[in-house]
Write a protein that holds these residues in place. Structure first.
Motif, PDB file in Angstrom:
ATOM      1  N   LEU A  56       1.008  -1.190  -0.063  1.00 49.11           N
ATOM      2  CA  LEU A  56      -0.001  -0.071   0.010  1.00 49.11           C
ATOM      3  C   LEU A  56       0.856   1.333  -0.029  1.00 49.11           C
ATOM      4  CD1 LEU A  56      -2.923  -1.242   2.343  1.00 49.11           C
ATOM      5  CD2 LEU A  56      -3.193  -0.421   0.022  1.00 49.11           C
ATOM      6  N   LYS A  57       2.207   1.161   0.442  1.00 48.15           N
ATOM      7  CA  LYS A  57       3.227   2.481   0.237  1.00 48.15           C
ATOM      8  C   LYS A  57       3.480   2.532  -1.021  1.00 48.15           C
ATOM      9  CE  LYS A  57       6.313   2.603   3.358  1.00 48.15           C
ATOM     10  NZ  LYS A  57       7.366   2.351   4.219  1.00 48.15           N
ATOM     11  N   TYR A  58       3.334   1.658  -2.175  1.00 49.73           N
ATOM     12  CA  TYR A  58       3.705   1.685  -3.363  1.00 49.73           C
ATOM     13  C   TYR A  58       2.397   1.459  -4.511  1.00 49.73           C
ATOM     14  CZ  TYR A  58       7.888   1.440  -1.136  1.00 49.73           C
ATOM     15  OH  TYR A  58       9.167   1.494  -0.061  1.00 49.73           O
ATOM     16  N   PRO A  59       1.315   2.459  -4.271  1.00 48.22           N
ATOM     17  CA  PRO A  59       0.241   1.901  -4.948  1.00 48.22           C
ATOM     18  C   PRO A  59       0.445   1.830  -6.466  1.00 48.22           C
ATOM     19  CG  PRO A  59      -0.094   4.088  -3.721  1.00 48.22           C
ATOM     20  CD  PRO A  59       1.069   3.604  -3.503  1.00 48.22           C
ATOM     21  N   GLU A  60       0.962   3.165  -6.983  1.00 50.77           N
ATOM     22  CA  GLU A  60       1.029   3.084  -8.363  1.00 50.77           C
ATOM     23  C   GLU A  60       2.102   1.907  -9.105  1.00 50.77           C
ATOM     24  OE1 GLU A  60       2.664   6.662  -9.958  1.00 50.77           O
ATOM     25  OE2 GLU A  60       1.255   8.072  -8.583  1.00 50.77           O
ATOM     26  N   GLU A  61       2.907   1.493  -8.522  1.00 50.58           N
ATOM     27  CA  GLU A  61       3.710   0.392  -8.738  1.00 50.58           C
ATOM     28  C   GLU A  61       3.115  -0.942  -8.575  1.00 50.58           C
ATOM     29  OE1 GLU A  61       6.217   3.941  -7.591  1.00 50.58           O
ATOM     30  OE2 GLU A  61       4.588   2.509  -6.709  1.00 50.58           O
ATOM     31  N   THR A  62       2.082  -1.085  -7.710  1.00 56.68           N
ATOM     32  CA  THR A  62       1.499  -2.368  -7.365  1.00 56.68           C
ATOM     33  C   THR A  62       0.212  -2.494  -8.175  1.00 56.68           C
ATOM     34  OG1 THR A  62       2.319  -2.220  -4.967  1.00 56.68           O
ATOM     35  CG2 THR A  62       0.520  -3.865  -5.360  1.00 56.68           C
ATOM     36  N   ILE A  63      -0.619  -1.626  -8.394  1.00 55.17           N
ATOM     37  CA  ILE A  63      -1.764  -1.596  -8.942  1.00 55.17           C
ATOM     38  C   ILE A  63      -1.732  -2.613 -10.409  1.00 55.17           C
ATOM     39  CG2 ILE A  63      -3.381  -0.311 -10.521  1.00 55.17           C
ATOM     40  CD1 ILE A  63      -3.180   1.720  -8.134  1.00 55.17           C
ATOM     41  N   PRO A  64      -1.027  -2.329 -11.313  1.00 56.14           N
ATOM     42  CA  PRO A  64      -0.876  -3.546 -12.447  1.00 56.14           C
ATOM     43  C   PRO A  64      -0.727  -4.913 -11.971  1.00 56.14           C
ATOM     44  CG  PRO A  64       0.844  -1.551 -12.717  1.00 56.14           C
ATOM     45  CD  PRO A  64       0.160  -1.519 -11.233  1.00 56.14           C
ATOM     46  N   HIS A  65      -0.176  -5.000 -11.016  1.00 60.80           N
ATOM     47  CA  HIS A  65       0.046  -6.406 -10.614  1.00 60.80           C
ATOM     48  C   HIS A  65      -1.121  -7.092  -9.948  1.00 60.80           C
ATOM     49  CE1 HIS A  65       4.252  -6.210 -11.600  1.00 60.80           C
ATOM     50  NE2 HIS A  65       4.328  -5.000 -11.071  1.00 60.80           N
ATOM     51  N   ILE A  66      -1.874  -6.110  -9.142  1.00 59.62           N
ATOM     52  CA  ILE A  66      -3.309  -6.391  -8.540  1.00 59.62           C
ATOM     53  C   ILE A  66      -4.215  -6.700  -9.655  1.00 59.62           C
ATOM     54  CG2 ILE A  66      -5.050  -5.861  -6.913  1.00 59.62           C
ATOM     55  CD1 ILE A  66      -2.483  -6.631  -5.543  1.00 59.62           C
ATOM     56  N   LYS A  67      -4.378  -5.711 -10.568  1.00 63.10           N
ATOM     57  CA  LYS A  67      -5.119  -5.913 -11.661  1.00 63.10           C
ATOM     58  C   LYS A  67      -5.002  -7.245 -12.499  1.00 63.10           C
ATOM     59  CE  LYS A  67      -6.558  -1.190 -12.877  1.00 63.10           C
ATOM     60  NZ  LYS A  67      -7.454  -0.742 -14.141  1.00 63.10           N
ATOM     61  N   ALA A  68      -3.895  -7.670 -12.643  1.00 63.82           N
ATOM     62  CA  ALA A  68      -3.590  -9.084 -13.335  1.00 63.82           C
ATOM     63  C   ALA A  68      -4.146 -10.156 -12.337  1.00 63.82           C
ATOM     64  CB  ALA A  68      -2.230  -9.331 -13.408  1.00 63.82           C
ATOM     65  N   VAL A  69      -4.030  -9.947 -11.190  1.00 67.88           N
ATOM     66  CA  VAL A  69      -4.771 -10.844 -10.248  1.00 67.88           C
ATOM     67  C   VAL A  69      -6.214 -10.810 -10.360  1.00 67.88           C
ATOM     68  CG1 VAL A  69      -5.130 -11.729  -7.784  1.00 67.88           C
ATOM     69  CG2 VAL A  69      -2.744 -10.996  -8.545  1.00 67.88           C
ATOM     70  N   LEU A  70      -6.740  -9.778 -10.632  1.00 68.41           N
ATOM     71  CA  LEU A  70      -8.352  -9.804 -10.372  1.00 68.41           C
ATOM     72  C   LEU A  70      -8.621 -10.196 -11.666  1.00 68.41           C
ATOM     73  CD1 LEU A  70      -8.922  -6.353  -8.728  1.00 68.41           C
ATOM     74  CD2 LEU A  70      -9.185  -8.500  -7.753  1.00 68.41           C
ATOM     75  N   ASN A  71      -7.757 -10.363 -12.791  1.00 65.30           N
ATOM     76  CA  ASN A  71      -8.197 -10.797 -14.209  1.00 65.30           C
ATOM     77  C   ASN A  71      -7.714 -12.190 -14.261  1.00 65.30           C
ATOM     78  OD1 ASN A  71      -9.779  -8.682 -15.487  1.00 65.30           O
ATOM     79  ND2 ASN A  71      -7.914  -7.463 -15.121  1.00 65.30           N
ATOM     80  N   CYS A  81      -6.836 -10.092  -2.608  1.00 65.08           N
ATOM     81  CA  CYS A  81      -6.216  -8.546  -3.177  1.00 65.08           C
ATOM     82  C   CYS A  81      -7.405  -7.587  -2.773  1.00 65.08           C
ATOM     83  CB  CYS A  81      -5.898  -8.983  -4.480  1.00 65.08           C
ATOM     84  SG  CYS A  81      -4.271  -9.628  -4.851  1.00 65.08           S
ATOM     85  N   LEU A  82      -8.617  -7.885  -2.800  1.00 63.88           N
ATOM     86  CA  LEU A  82      -9.733  -6.939  -2.660  1.00 63.88           C
ATOM     87  C   LEU A  82      -9.763  -6.722  -1.230  1.00 63.88           C
ATOM     88  CD1 LEU A  82     -12.617  -8.865  -4.809  1.00 63.88           C
ATOM     89  CD2 LEU A  82     -11.317  -6.459  -5.171  1.00 63.88           C
ATOM     90  N   LEU A  83      -9.751  -7.550  -0.366  1.00 66.63           N
ATOM     91  CA  LEU A  83      -9.783  -7.050   1.261  1.00 66.63           C
ATOM     92  C   LEU A  83      -8.792  -6.467   1.816  1.00 66.63           C
ATOM     93  CD1 LEU A  83     -11.217 -10.549   2.676  1.00 66.63           C
ATOM     94  CD2 LEU A  83     -12.440  -8.322   2.438  1.00 66.63           C
ATOM     95  N   TYR A  84      -7.744  -6.921   1.268  1.00 62.31           N
ATOM     96  CA  TYR A  84      -6.215  -6.309   1.844  1.00 62.31           C
ATOM     97  C   TYR A  84      -5.478  -5.173   1.105  1.00 62.31           C
ATOM     98  CZ  TYR A  84      -7.216  -9.406   5.485  1.00 62.31           C
ATOM     99  OH  TYR A  84      -7.462 -10.236   6.652  1.00 62.31           O
ATOM    100  N   GLU A 116     -17.209 -16.954  -3.144  1.00 67.95           N
ATOM    101  CA  GLU A 116     -17.617 -15.536  -2.686  1.00 67.95           C
ATOM    102  C   GLU A 116     -16.793 -14.368  -2.815  1.00 67.95           C
ATOM    103  OE1 GLU A 116     -19.062 -16.504   1.522  1.00 67.95           O
ATOM    104  OE2 GLU A 116     -20.365 -17.994   0.560  1.00 67.95           O
ATOM    105  N   VAL A 117     -16.140 -14.364  -3.817  1.00 61.61           N
ATOM    106  CA  VAL A 117     -15.364 -13.364  -4.430  1.00 61.61           C
ATOM    107  C   VAL A 117     -16.406 -11.952  -4.650  1.00 61.61           C
ATOM    108  CG1 VAL A 117     -13.458 -12.209  -5.802  1.00 61.61           C
ATOM    109  CG2 VAL A 117     -13.582 -14.542  -5.047  1.00 61.61           C
ATOM    110  N   ASN A 118     -17.418 -12.671  -5.272  1.00 68.17           N
ATOM    111  CA  ASN A 118     -18.515 -11.485  -5.681  1.00 68.17           C
ATOM    112  C   ASN A 118     -19.017 -10.794  -4.575  1.00 68.17           C
ATOM    113  OD1 ASN A 118     -19.749 -14.239  -5.065  1.00 68.17           O
ATOM    114  ND2 ASN A 118     -21.643 -13.236  -5.977  1.00 68.17           N
ATOM    115  N   GLU A 119     -19.329 -11.596  -3.221  1.00 69.00           N
ATOM    116  CA  GLU A 119     -19.691 -10.781  -2.222  1.00 69.00           C
ATOM    117  C   GLU A 119     -18.781  -9.846  -1.638  1.00 69.00           C
ATOM    118  OE1 GLU A 119     -22.743 -10.992  -1.212  1.00 69.00           O
ATOM    119  OE2 GLU A 119     -23.270 -12.442  -2.776  1.00 69.00           O
ATOM    120  N   THR A 120     -17.656 -10.227  -1.543  1.00 69.82           N
ATOM    121  CA  THR A 120     -16.353  -9.237  -1.260  1.00 69.82           C
ATOM    122  C   THR A 120     -16.274  -8.008  -2.131  1.00 69.82           C
ATOM    123  OG1 THR A 120     -14.776 -11.010  -0.503  1.00 69.82           O
ATOM    124  CG2 THR A 120     -13.926  -8.913  -0.976  1.00 69.82           C
TER     125      THR A 120
END
Length: 131
Positions: A56-71, A81-84, A116-120
């Motif tokens: 979370l201290k490096y949001p810009e650098e981390t976002i592309p990697h989290i988006k890849a997980v969400l896809n 990734c959604l929760l934390y 239940e990822v949809n609920e999160t």
């Protein structure tokens, strides 16, 4: 030859290395982000929430990697990734996930339903609206 950089956690209990990561400068941390995101695969691992706090201290650098997980097809990882990560981002960054979160909440895959990822995602969408 060592396969893991010396700064990465060695196992799911390696709080020592995680604490050291918080002391390091961005040029050392940023290249490690893809490997650090892997520690969110199971949020029940003891170091997972601390790694998320570091990312979370490096949001810009981390976002592309989290988006890849969400896809991806790893639904448990998506949930962590959604929760934390995603729901703890400042508004400036969280809005970048609106499409992924909306898709998971409104048109979930069978795996997302099962885990239940949809609920999160629905809870995260409400969180978006409050900002």
């Amino acid at each position: 030859m060592e396969h893991k950089p010396k700064y990465l956690p060695r196992d799911k209990h390696d709080f020592e290395r995680v604490n050291e990561l918080f002391q390091l400068d961005p040029p050392i941390i940023v290249p490690l982000i893809p490997r650090l995101v892997e520690w969110l695969q199971d949020i029940n691992w003891p170091i997972a929430s601390d790694v998320a706090k570091l990312l979370l201290k490096y949001p810009e650098e981390t976002i592309p990697h989290i988006k890849a997980v969400l896809n991806s097809k790893d639904d448990i990882w998506k949930n962590g990734c959604l929760l934390y990560f995603v729901q703890k981002l400042p508004e400036l960054y969280i809005v970048q996930f609106k499409n992924e979160v909306t898709r998971i909440a409104t048109d979930p895959t069978q795996g997302e339903l099962l885990e239940e990822v949809n609920e999160t995602a629905k809870r995260v969408l409400v969180f978006f609206d409050k900002r």
